[in-house]
Write an enzyme that holds these catalytic residues in place. Structure first.
Site, short mmCIF file in Angstrom:
data_model
loop_
_atom_site.label_atom_id
_atom_site.label_comp_id
_atom_site.label_asym_id
_atom_site.label_seq_id
_atom_site.Cartn_x
_atom_site.Cartn_y
_atom_site.Cartn_z
N ASP A 38 -37.01 4.99 -21.75
CA ASP A 38 -36.07 6.10 -21.82
C ASP A 38 -34.73 5.62 -22.40
O ASP A 38 -34.40 4.44 -22.31
CB ASP A 38 -35.84 6.69 -20.42
CG ASP A 38 -37.06 7.44 -19.91
OD1 ASP A 38 -37.86 7.91 -20.74
OD2 ASP A 38 -37.21 7.55 -18.68
N ARG B 16 -38.91 6.42 -12.34
CA ARG B 16 -38.11 7.55 -11.85
C ARG B 16 -38.85 8.29 -10.73
O ARG B 16 -38.23 8.80 -9.80
CB ARG B 16 -37.80 8.52 -12.99
CG ARG B 16 -36.76 8.01 -13.97
CD ARG B 16 -36.48 9.04 -15.04
NE ARG B 16 -37.56 9.15 -16.00
CZ ARG B 16 -37.96 10.30 -16.55
NH1 ARG B 16 -37.39 11.44 -16.20
NH2 ARG B 16 -38.93 10.33 -17.44
N ASP C 27 -32.83 10.46 -12.91
CA ASP C 27 -32.03 9.40 -13.52
C ASP C 27 -30.68 10.02 -13.90
O ASP C 27 -30.36 11.14 -13.45
CB ASP C 27 -32.73 8.76 -14.72
CG ASP C 27 -32.97 9.74 -15.87
OD1 ASP C 27 -32.45 10.87 -15.83
OD2 ASP C 27 -33.71 9.37 -16.82
N TYR D 284 -40.31 -4.42 -14.02
CA TYR D 284 -38.99 -3.81 -14.17
C TYR D 284 -38.04 -4.30 -13.08
O TYR D 284 -38.47 -4.60 -11.97
CB TYR D 284 -39.09 -2.28 -14.04
CG TYR D 284 -39.94 -1.59 -15.06
CD1 TYR D 284 -39.39 -1.09 -16.24
CD2 TYR D 284 -41.31 -1.40 -14.84
CE1 TYR D 284 -40.19 -0.44 -17.18
CE2 TYR D 284 -42.10 -0.75 -15.77
CZ TYR D 284 -41.54 -0.27 -16.94
OH TYR D 284 -42.32 0.37 -17.86
#
Length: 227
Positions: A43, A177, A85, A71
Site C-alpha cells: 500500500d 490491516r 490504516d 513485516y
C-alpha cells in the site's frame, strides 16, 4: 549466435506514499521495455521490500508472490479508521489505557496459526469482477467472505500504550490491516495500523534491496553505456 532474451529481478525499498505501480512505471521507463511487473502489492503508506521483475523474469512473479512474507510495524489501539490504516481519518473507539501487554500478547496469540480472515473493504480484491475498494469509495457495502491465511509468527516487540509494535510472518494473501482490526476487536477497543514495513519475501530480505533513486540511476547509466 542468438542473444538471450533480457530478464532481471530488482529488489527495491519502496518509498513511502508511492504505489507499487508507481515503482513499476519508474523502472519500466528507465529500462524502456513494456514487460515489467511487481510480485506483491505494498500500500502507498507502507514501505519495504518490493520485488520487481522485468523481461522474461516476469514469468517468476507468481512464484515470488506465493512465498512467505515478514513485516514489522505499529498498531494503535483505542481508535480505528475506515480502511484500518492512515488513508482515512482516525475515529475514537474506546479508552485503551487499561489494556496490558499480557492482554495484547493473548490477542496476538488468537490471531496466530491457520486462521480465517476477512479482507478490508479498501483492498484490491475482486468480488463479482469488481475491485472492492471501488465500491467502498462510493459508500457501498460488499459482502466479503473469510479467507484462510496462515500467520506463523505474531510477535509483540514493544508495547507503549496505545502503540503496539509487532513483527509478523505470514502467508500470501494475509492483510496486516485486517490483523489490526481483529486485534482491536479482540481487545474490545478498536485498532488501526499506523506504520508498516515489509522486511522479507521468502529468502529475499530488505537488507538486499536498493533505494529506488539509486537503482534508476544505475539502470540509466548502464543503458547509456550500451547505446
Amino acid at each position: 549466435m542468438q542473444q538471450e532474451p533480457y530478464g532481471e529481478v530488482f529488489l527495491i525499498n519502496k518509498p513511502l506514499e508511492w504505489t507499487s505501480f508507481d515503482v513499476v512505471k519508474k523502472v519500466r521507463n528507465a529500462l524502456r521495455i513494456k514487460k515489467v511487473g511487481h510480485a506483491g502489492t505494498l500500500d502507498p503508506l507502507a514501505t519495504g521490500l518490493l520485488i520487481v521483475c522485468a523481461g522474461r523474469k516476469t514469468k517468476s512473479i507468481e512464484s515470488y508472490m506465493g512465498q512467505e512474507k515478514e513485516y514489522t510495524g505499529v498498531f494503535v489501539i483505542g481508535k480505528t479508521t475506515e480502511s484500518f490504516d492512515l488513508e482515512h481519518p482516525v475515529i475514537e473507539v474506546a479508552d485503551a489505557s487499561a489494556i496490558t501487554l499480557d492482554q495484547v500478547k493473548a490477542a496476538a496469540a488468537e490471531l496466530t496459526g491457520d486462521i480465517l480472515q476477512i479482507p478490508p473493504m479498501h483492498s484490491a480484491i475482486k468480488v463479482d469482477g469488481k475491485r472492492v475498494y471501488e465500491a467502498a469509495r462510493k459508500g457501498h457495502e460488499v459482502k466479503m467472505d473469510p479467507r484462510p491465511v496462515s500467520v506463523s509468527t505474531f510477535e509483540i516487540t514493544k508495547f507503549e500504550n496505545p502503540e503496539v509494535h509487532f513483527r509478523i510472518i505470514c502467508s500470501k494473501g494475509t492483510y496486516i490491516r485486517s490483523l489490526a482490526r481483529d486485534l482491536g476487536d479482540i481487545l474490545g477497543v478498536g485498532a488501526y495500523m499506523s506504520a508498516l514495513c515489509r522486511t522479507r519475501i521468502g529468502e529475499h530480505s530488505l537488507e538486499q534491496a536498493e533505494e529506488l533513486d539509486l537503482l534508476i540511476q544505475k539502470i540509466k547509466e548502464r543503458r547509456d553505456e550500451n547505446i
